[in-house]
Design a protein around this motif. Structure first.
Motif, PDB file in Angstrom:
ATOM      1  N   ILE A 156      10.596   1.347  -2.138  1.00 49.69           N
ATOM      2  CA  ILE A 156      10.327   2.176  -0.961  1.00 49.69           C
ATOM      3  C   ILE A 156       8.988   2.898  -1.094  1.00 49.69           C
ATOM      4  O   ILE A 156       8.323   3.184  -0.095  1.00 49.69           O
ATOM      5  CB  ILE A 156      11.491   3.163  -0.692  1.00 49.69           C
ATOM      6  N   PHE A 157       8.548   3.146  -2.327  1.00 56.02           N
ATOM      7  CA  PHE A 157       7.218   3.722  -2.528  1.00 56.02           C
ATOM      8  C   PHE A 157       6.140   2.739  -2.066  1.00 56.02           C
ATOM      9  O   PHE A 157       5.175   3.130  -1.397  1.00 56.02           O
ATOM     10  CB  PHE A 157       7.005   4.071  -4.005  1.00 56.02           C
ATOM     11  N   VAL A 158       6.286   1.484  -2.399  1.00 57.18           N
ATOM     12  CA  VAL A 158       5.330   0.461  -1.951  1.00 57.18           C
ATOM     13  C   VAL A 158       5.308   0.404  -0.424  1.00 57.18           C
ATOM     14  O   VAL A 158       4.239   0.355   0.196  1.00 57.18           O
ATOM     15  CB  VAL A 158       5.688  -0.922  -2.539  1.00 57.18           C
ATOM     16  N   HIS A 159       6.477   0.418   0.165  1.00 58.58           N
ATOM     17  CA  HIS A 159       6.577   0.399   1.629  1.00 58.58           C
ATOM     18  C   HIS A 159       5.861   1.606   2.243  1.00 58.58           C
ATOM     19  O   HIS A 159       5.120   1.481   3.227  1.00 58.58           O
ATOM     20  CB  HIS A 159       8.052   0.376   2.019  1.00 58.58           C
ATOM     21  N   LYS A 160       6.052   2.777   1.645  1.00 56.46           N
ATOM     22  CA  LYS A 160       5.408   3.991   2.139  1.00 56.46           C
ATOM     23  C   LYS A 160       3.888   3.907   2.001  1.00 56.46           C
ATOM     24  O   LYS A 160       3.141   4.278   2.922  1.00 56.46           O
ATOM     25  CB  LYS A 160       5.930   5.214   1.380  1.00 56.46           C
ATOM     26  N   CYS A 161       3.423   3.420   0.867  1.00 50.27           N
ATOM     27  CA  CYS A 161       1.974   3.315   0.645  1.00 50.27           C
ATOM     28  C   CYS A 161       1.328   2.343   1.623  1.00 50.27           C
ATOM     29  O   CYS A 161       0.215   2.580   2.099  1.00 50.27           O
ATOM     30  CB  CYS A 161       1.686   2.882  -0.795  1.00 50.27           C
ATOM     31  N   LYS A 162       2.003   1.255   1.928  1.00 52.34           N
ATOM     32  CA  LYS A 162       1.466   0.313   2.914  1.00 52.34           C
ATOM     33  C   LYS A 162       1.338   0.980   4.279  1.00 52.34           C
ATOM     34  O   LYS A 162       0.467   0.622   5.069  1.00 52.34           O
ATOM     35  CB  LYS A 162       2.386  -0.915   3.023  1.00 52.34           C
ATOM     36  N   ASN A 163       2.205   1.937   4.533  1.00 52.78           N
ATOM     37  CA  ASN A 163       2.176   2.679   5.786  1.00 52.78           C
ATOM     38  C   ASN A 163       1.027   3.693   5.814  1.00 52.78           C
ATOM     39  O   ASN A 163       0.533   4.049   6.878  1.00 52.78           O
ATOM     40  CB  ASN A 163       3.524   3.397   5.970  1.00 52.78           C
ATOM     41  N   ILE A 164       0.599   4.130   4.630  1.00 54.81           N
ATOM     42  CA  ILE A 164      -0.463   5.143   4.515  1.00 54.81           C
ATOM     43  C   ILE A 164      -1.841   4.516   4.388  1.00 54.81           C
ATOM     44  O   ILE A 164      -2.797   4.922   5.054  1.00 54.81           O
ATOM     45  CB  ILE A 164      -0.208   6.064   3.297  1.00 54.81           C
ATOM     46  N   PHE A 165      -1.951   3.506   3.505  1.00 56.26           N
ATOM     47  CA  PHE A 165      -3.247   2.910   3.168  1.00 56.26           C
ATOM     48  C   PHE A 165      -3.370   1.534   3.801  1.00 56.26           C
ATOM     49  O   PHE A 165      -2.582   0.629   3.497  1.00 56.26           O
ATOM     50  CB  PHE A 165      -3.415   2.794   1.646  1.00 56.26           C
ATOM     51  N   ILE A 225       1.292  18.782  -8.525  1.00 57.58           N
ATOM     52  CA  ILE A 225       0.572  18.380  -7.316  1.00 57.58           C
ATOM     53  C   ILE A 225       1.545  17.940  -6.223  1.00 57.58           C
ATOM     54  O   ILE A 225       1.389  18.279  -5.051  1.00 57.58           O
ATOM     55  CB  ILE A 225      -0.411  17.230  -7.645  1.00 57.58           C
ATOM     56  N   TYR A 226       2.560  17.198  -6.612  1.00 60.26           N
ATOM     57  CA  TYR A 226       3.544  16.654  -5.669  1.00 60.26           C
ATOM     58  C   TYR A 226       4.222  17.771  -4.878  1.00 60.26           C
ATOM     59  O   TYR A 226       4.370  17.689  -3.651  1.00 60.26           O
ATOM     60  CB  TYR A 226       4.572  15.834  -6.443  1.00 60.26           C
ATOM     61  N   TYR A 227       4.626  18.825  -5.555  1.00 61.08           N
ATOM     62  CA  TYR A 227       5.392  19.871  -4.890  1.00 61.08           C
ATOM     63  C   TYR A 227       4.528  20.891  -4.150  1.00 61.08           C
ATOM     64  O   TYR A 227       5.048  21.771  -3.465  1.00 61.08           O
ATOM     65  CB  TYR A 227       6.349  20.539  -5.874  1.00 61.08           C
ATOM     66  N   ILE A 236       1.282  11.972  -1.782  1.00 60.14           N
ATOM     67  CA  ILE A 236       0.810  10.728  -2.389  1.00 60.14           C
ATOM     68  C   ILE A 236      -0.711  10.712  -2.478  1.00 60.14           C
ATOM     69  O   ILE A 236      -1.283  10.355  -3.516  1.00 60.14           O
ATOM     70  CB  ILE A 236       1.330   9.511  -1.592  1.00 60.14           C
ATOM     71  N   VAL A 237      -1.388  11.089  -1.406  1.00 59.77           N
ATOM     72  CA  VAL A 237      -2.859  11.102  -1.401  1.00 59.77           C
ATOM     73  C   VAL A 237      -3.387  12.059  -2.467  1.00 59.77           C
ATOM     74  O   VAL A 237      -4.315  11.719  -3.223  1.00 59.77           O
ATOM     75  CB  VAL A 237      -3.397  11.481  -0.011  1.00 59.77           C
ATOM     76  N   ASN A 238      -2.814  13.252  -2.569  1.00 67.71           N
ATOM     77  CA  ASN A 238      -3.272  14.230  -3.562  1.00 67.71           C
ATOM     78  C   ASN A 238      -3.034  13.732  -4.990  1.00 67.71           C
ATOM     79  O   ASN A 238      -3.869  13.931  -5.878  1.00 67.71           O
ATOM     80  CB  ASN A 238      -2.567  15.569  -3.355  1.00 67.71           C
TER      81      ASN A 238
END
Length: 252
Positions: A156-165, A225-227, A236-238
């Motif tokens: 799901i992280f990969v899926h999210k990153c594809k949505n961002i980048f 950084i995450y929180y 994710i970007v940060n």
């Protein structure tokens, strides 16, 4: 309608088992010495071969040797593999819906895939194939649910990153690229939380070296950084910016 992926469990085929062993030989993150030790412990038959990681045999010759020497071991284990597969399946189904919904909430994205495939075999490693939402597990796992959570977090992280980048694909998440680094560190940052640990009765950790990577505790820094971030995209970007700015890839 919300998608909650179902799991499809399959016993490994012999050809797939050989390819997983070859992947361990040629693409492992371990050293050649560590890889040989893993293989020789599991497959003592290989001790009798002129086999090592220094290309005394080419890949085609190694493939032939593996196929001919490991067949007996593989087929002798079929019944035990099937028994373990059924246990893994039953354990996971008890928590599947709840944890997959929680991952969707934490990542702030709906699942796109309705089936996740699990291949069960004997090789002592846990590779994943991001493009097909598939992962492999050996039969000796004490806590299958921990591994399944780990792999689902990656998917799901990969899926999210594809949505961002824009323009990224599964190759961006292969060792040792920066997306892979963040994906592995987030295993602790996201999953080592009571929302998930209560299902596996233990802490869920990243790879050991992320806690002391040449004096840097990468998990601790990413956690801070995450929180701080508000949206998942901002988090994710940060975190990516920290990994790039501190050249973490060069420390792996």
């Amino acid at each position: 309608m919300r998608i909650i992926p179902k799991f499809n469990f399959d016993i490994v085929t012999y050809s797939k088992e050989i390819s997983v062993i070859e992947d361990l030989m040629y693409n492992s993150k371990n050293s050649k010495k560590e890889t040989n030790e893993i293989l020789y412990e599991k497959y003592p038959e290989l001790n009798n071969l002129k086999f090592n990681m220094n290309d005394i045999l080419n890949e085609k010759q190694v493939h032939i040797q593996l196929e001919s020497n490991l067949k007996k071991d593989f087929f002798n284990n079929m019944l035990s593999i099937m028994k373990v597969l059924k246990r893994y399946e039953a354990e996971w189904e008890k928590i599947r819906q709840e944890v997959l919904i929680q991952l969707s909430i934490d990542m702030d994205i709906e699942w796109e895939q309705d089936i996740i495939s699990v291949i069960v075999g004997s090789v002592p490693m846990c590779p994943r194939w991001l493009d097909t939402y598939t992962f492999y597990v050996p039969t000796y796992l004490e806590n299958f649910n921990e591994i399944a959570l780990h792999e689902c977090c990656h998917f799901i992280f990969v899926h999210k990153c594809k949505n961002i980048f824009n323009g990224i694909n599964e190759s961006y998440f292969e060792y040792p690229r920066i997306h892979w680094i963040l994906s592995e560190v987030l295993i602790d940052v996201i999953l080592n939380n009571f929302r998930y640990t209560r299902f596996v009765k233990k802490e869920i950790k990243a790879y050991d070296y992320f806690y002391d990577l040449q004096g840097k505790n990468i998990v601790e820094e990413i956690n801070k950084i995450y929180y701080i971030g508000n949206s998942m995209k901002e988090k994710i970007v940060n975190c990516m910016e920290y990994i790039i700015k501190n050249n973490i890839k060069s420390l792996i």
